[in-house]
Structure formats: structure tokens, C-alpha cells
Design a protein around this motif. Sequence first.
Motif: not given
Length: 284
Positions: A53-77
Amino acid sequence: MSKYLDPKADVVFKKIFGDHPHLLISFLNAVLPLASDSPIVTLSYLPTEQVPVIPEFKRTIADVKCKDAQGRTFIVEMQMNWTDSFKQRLLFGTSQAFIKQLERGEEYKFLQPVYGLGLVAEIYEKTNPDWYHHYQLVKKASEHSKGDVIEHLQLIFIELPKFPIHSPNEKKLRLLWLRFLREIDEKTTSVSKELLEVPEIAEAIELSEESAYTPGELEVYETYWDNVSREKTLMTENYLKGVEHAAHRIAKKLLEQGVALETVMIGTGLTRATVEDIKANLSR
């Protein structure tokens, strides 16, 4: 009549996409540049500590982090206020997720692709009509070879205010999901029939209704927007201070070269009193 909350706010964004994996799967399959033969089928959420987590302007960012069945990782901000550092921030987080896939001693061949998706609620490339920006590592092409692609690290930025609502050449589901993010907010009095015809989007709309939130969540929602307004004001003030400082520096150089006071005023936008004060300080 239902009253809605803005899904771009942290508490709403996370209730929709952080608590309901089937909605996030539908959304990611719609907006990401995934091959047609390898869609996301199932996914699980990563512990937040796995991506820094990087605190700069953190309150203006909503984020979700996940991994699928193939092992791929996704970061959604979801970024409300664009800053020049946001692109680097998402790159840093995506890179960290890529690195942390392997335990010590594991072979590199087990590395899976990592996608960073940045949804931006502001226009940040004002001279570029493109609203979908896809970055990946590409070998520079030469006369002897084409530009090979390393697909393991990819960034996608979407400028929500710029995407065309009506585009016959665009994937319908992508447009409808992005319309949901752009159109649903506190001012919404009626919802488009097109949005309600997609079961996943209809469910997301239902989760955006104010009645789905506790008093505590609604307080967090209001605090979130207060913080967004405060940070936007701070960014504007800092920008104006920078502009004023630059104007003072230019005025000083022009006056040192003997440029007329009126010309300096026109060129910098500074008042006569300010330019006269700068000129007076030159002789001190």
C-alpha cells in the motif's frame, strides 16, 4: 424511487467488486485485453498485505486484488483524482505482485501474467482522444525482426469520462460496465434498460442502492467524498502556487534584462504592484 450511491467511491466499489467475485469476473472479462480462449472463470481475492500500500492520495483510490484459476493476478484500482504518480504507483504495485509469485528457489517458468487495471474518473490525456490505454513490454522492432511482446506484465488505464457511450465497434459488455461506473451516482433517478438487461450489472446497480448500506458505511461514504474534495483542493492550491512561483521567476529574469514593466505584466499575468515589488527587490 431508489436512491443510489456512486460506485466509484471506496465503500461502494469494494462492496460490488470486492465482495462478489462473479461480478468482478464479468467486469474484468469485459474490460481487460484477455484472449477469447482464456477468460477468467473463477478467482480468489489476495490478502491486502501481498501487494504493498502506498499512502499518497490513498483515500482517493479504491482497490481490489485477486488471482484467477490460471494463476494470473489482477490489481484493479479506481482513481478519482489523477496524479502524475498514479501510473508509476500502479506499475509498482503490479511489479511487486509479479515478484511475489515465487517462493525462494522456485523456477521462473512458473511465473504467471499480472494485470494492473487503472480506472480513472478524470481526463488526464487532454490532447489524446484515446480512452483505453494498454501498456506491455515490447521489443523494439527492427528491419530484421518484429516487436516481440512479453505479456507477463500489463497495465491498462481507462479514462472513464472519455469513452464513447455509443460505439458500434466496441464490445457491448465493456461499454455497459463502464457506463455503470460513469452513470450511476447520487443524481441517478432512472436506470437505463440496457444496463438492467445484464444480470451482473443489474446486481451491481442493486448493490449501489443506499438502502444496502449500514449507517456506519454511509458515514464512511460521506467521509470518502470529503477527503476527495480536500485532496482535490490541495492539489489545485499546490498547482496555483507552482504557477505563481514560475511567473515570479520569469518576471525577475525579464526585469533583469531590462524588459518594460508593462510587457512583464502581460507576459506573466502578474499585477503591477507585484511586478514593481519584484523590480524593487532587484536593487536590494
